[in-house]
Design a protein around this motif. Structure first.
Motif, PDB file in Angstrom:
ATOM      1  N   ASN A  25       0.818  -1.218   0.000  1.00 42.22           N
ATOM      2  CA  ASN A  25       0.000   0.000   0.000  1.00 42.22           C
ATOM      3  C   ASN A  25       0.848   1.262   0.000  1.00 42.22           C
ATOM      4  N   SER A  26       1.953   1.232  -0.745  1.00 40.72           N
ATOM      5  CA  SER A  26       2.858   2.384  -0.807  1.00 40.72           C
ATOM      6  C   SER A  26       2.861   2.976  -2.214  1.00 40.72           C
ATOM      7  N   LYS A  27       3.339   4.189  -2.310  1.00 43.21           N
ATOM      8  CA  LYS A  27       3.434   4.847  -3.614  1.00 43.21           C
ATOM      9  C   LYS A  27       4.326   4.042  -4.558  1.00 43.21           C
ATOM     10  N   ILE A  53      -7.855   6.619   4.643  1.00 43.68           N
ATOM     11  CA  ILE A  53      -6.443   6.499   4.305  1.00 43.68           C
ATOM     12  C   ILE A  53      -6.168   5.107   3.743  1.00 43.68           C
ATOM     13  N   VAL A  54      -5.088   5.000   2.978  1.00 41.63           N
ATOM     14  CA  VAL A  54      -4.732   3.741   2.313  1.00 41.63           C
ATOM     15  C   VAL A  54      -3.836   2.960   3.266  1.00 41.63           C
ATOM     16  N   PHE A  55      -4.452   2.031   3.997  1.00 40.76           N
ATOM     17  CA  PHE A  55      -3.754   1.325   5.066  1.00 40.76           C
ATOM     18  C   PHE A  55      -4.553   0.081   5.409  1.00 40.76           C
ATOM     19  N   HIS A  56      -3.861  -1.028   5.658  1.00 36.15           N
ATOM     20  CA  HIS A  56      -4.558  -2.288   5.882  1.00 36.15           C
ATOM     21  C   HIS A  56      -5.002  -2.501   7.324  1.00 36.15           C
ATOM     22  N   ASP A  57      -4.136  -2.210   8.285  1.00 37.59           N
ATOM     23  CA  ASP A  57      -4.377  -2.616   9.669  1.00 37.59           C
ATOM     24  C   ASP A  57      -5.138  -1.556  10.459  1.00 37.59           C
ATOM     25  N   GLU A  58      -5.773  -2.005  11.556  1.00 38.68           N
ATOM     26  CA  GLU A  58      -6.392  -1.074  12.496  1.00 38.68           C
ATOM     27  C   GLU A  58      -5.336  -0.315  13.287  1.00 38.68           C
ATOM     28  N   ASN A  59      -4.198  -0.963  13.517  1.00 37.58           N
ATOM     29  CA  ASN A  59      -3.121  -0.390  14.316  1.00 37.58           C
ATOM     30  C   ASN A  59      -1.917  -0.061  13.442  1.00 37.58           C
ATOM     31  N   SER A  94      -3.347   9.265   1.842  1.00 41.38           N
ATOM     32  CA  SER A  94      -4.797   9.384   1.956  1.00 41.38           C
ATOM     33  C   SER A  94      -5.426   8.801   0.698  1.00 41.38           C
ATOM     34  N   PHE A  95      -6.715   8.475   0.776  1.00 40.65           N
ATOM     35  CA  PHE A  95      -7.410   7.968  -0.410  1.00 40.65           C
ATOM     36  C   PHE A  95      -7.410   9.021  -1.506  1.00 40.65           C
ATOM     37  N   ALA A  96      -7.576  10.279  -1.125  1.00 38.59           N
ATOM     38  CA  ALA A  96      -7.555  11.359  -2.113  1.00 38.59           C
ATOM     39  C   ALA A  96      -6.202  11.431  -2.817  1.00 38.59           C
ATOM     40  N   GLN A  97      -5.120  11.266  -2.067  1.00 37.60           N
ATOM     41  CA  GLN A  97      -3.793  11.274  -2.677  1.00 37.60           C
ATOM     42  C   GLN A  97      -3.621  10.112  -3.647  1.00 37.60           C
ATOM     43  N   LEU A  98      -4.142   8.952  -3.279  1.00 32.19           N
ATOM     44  CA  LEU A  98      -4.043   7.798  -4.167  1.00 32.19           C
ATOM     45  C   LEU A  98      -4.767   8.057  -5.481  1.00 32.19           C
ATOM     46  N   GLU A 128     -17.466  10.143  -0.953  1.00 34.58           N
ATOM     47  CA  GLU A 128     -17.240  11.559  -1.232  1.00 34.58           C
ATOM     48  C   GLU A 128     -15.904  11.786  -1.935  1.00 34.58           C
ATOM     49  N   THR A 129     -14.894  11.018  -1.552  1.00 37.01           N
ATOM     50  CA  THR A 129     -13.577  11.172  -2.166  1.00 37.01           C
ATOM     51  C   THR A 129     -13.581  10.706  -3.616  1.00 37.01           C
ATOM     52  N   ALA A 130     -14.315   9.639  -3.906  1.00 35.75           N
ATOM     53  CA  ALA A 130     -14.241   9.004  -5.226  1.00 35.75           C
ATOM     54  C   ALA A 130     -15.358   9.412  -6.178  1.00 35.75           C
ATOM     55  N   LYS A 131     -16.329  10.182  -5.723  1.00 36.70           N
ATOM     56  CA  LYS A 131     -17.535  10.379  -6.543  1.00 36.70           C
ATOM     57  C   LYS A 131     -17.256  11.069  -7.875  1.00 36.70           C
ATOM     58  N   ASP A 132     -16.219  11.883  -7.956  1.00 38.24           N
ATOM     59  CA  ASP A 132     -15.914  12.581  -9.204  1.00 38.24           C
ATOM     60  C   ASP A 132     -14.684  12.008  -9.912  1.00 38.24           C
TER      61      ASP A 132
END
Length: 256
Positions: A25-27, A53-59, A94-98, A128-132
């Motif tokens: 999940n990295s650039k 955010i783009v991340f797998h774990d809760e912690n 962040s999801f927006a950055q992705l 909201e992030t992906a709608k457009d």
């Protein structure tokens, strides 16, 4: 859009390789996937200020030098945290950055992680992030409630349910039964199923695919799993193999 999502092999958490210091999940992992024209699978968690955010774990502990819960930090704090095993010194995105980075170059398969009482907030943040977004994208989740929440806010993207034979942690055996037999389908209304390769023989999954609907399979990381998926699924989510041949790109992962 499903045809486009299933057209190319899907790189699990990006085309990552810890042995090569390309973190999941990295650039860098997403860059490699794009360079190889693979679709990207990634994960979303919800921060304390209700951002995805783009991340797998809760912690944070396994994947970063920091500890604590993702739900206790803001998106601004999260995106300043470096990822372990990253030669490029990548940070959490962040999801927006992705979405800005991928910019429609390859399809995105975005898994929403269950939020223990905050599913509506994650569904809203992802929507909201992906709608457009102008590229090809779908959402999926182990949690049927997240699909229900996306339907409730009239999200436009295709949606998939993730299924495996095992009962999820912290869930009853009855809940596990309902999940692996897809009893929730009238409510979750998925457009596809994403199935653990060792669970492709589940009767509900076989019936779903026999009805002409699409099944992707995860995580394909050795030749044995690749062969099973070739026969019983329509596309693979892979890591550490050549997805065209099933042969390992490094040391082959052990069979499980």
């Amino acid at each position: 859009m499903l045809k486009q999502i299933f057209a190319r092999p899907i790189a699990h958490r990006g085309h990552h390789d810890v042995a090569q210091s390309i973190a999941e999940n990295s650039k860098a992992a997403f860059t490699s996937a794009i360079a190889n024209r693979y679709a990207i699978e990634c994960d979303l968690q919800l921060t304390g200020d209700d951002q995805a955010i783009v991340f797998h774990d809760e912690n944070l502990d396994r994947l970063t030098p920091q500890s604590g819960k993702v739900s206790d930090i803001s998106v601004g704090q999260a995106t300043n945290i470096p990822l372990k095993n990253s030669a490029e010194h990548d940070h959490i995105m962040s999801f927006a950055q992705l979405l800005d980075f991928v910019d429609g170059r390859v399809p995105l398969v975005v898994e929403l992680k269950s939020q223990k009482g905050r599913n509506a907030q994650l569904a809203k943040a992802a929507h909201e992030t992906a709608k457009d977004y102008l590229g090809v994208l779908c959402f999926k989740s182990f949690d049927p409630d997240l699909l229900v929440q996306l339907h409730r806010i009239k999200d436009k993207w295709p949606k998939g349910i993730v299924v495996e034979r095992e009962t999820p942690e912290d869930e009853s055996s009855w809940t596990g039964f309902l999940l692996r037999h897809l009893v929730h389908l009238p409510l979750s209304r998925p457009d596809f199923v994403s199935c653990d390769v060792n669970s492709l023989d589940l009767p509900a999954v076989r019936a779903y695919r026999s009805s002409g609907r699409d099944v992707m399979s995860w995580t394909i990381n050795n030749s044995e799993r690749w062969a099973i998926a070739q026969e019983n699924a329509d596309q693979i989510v892979f890591e550490n193999i050549n997805p065209q041949t099933g042969r390992p790109t490094a040391k082959e992962a052990p069979s499980l």
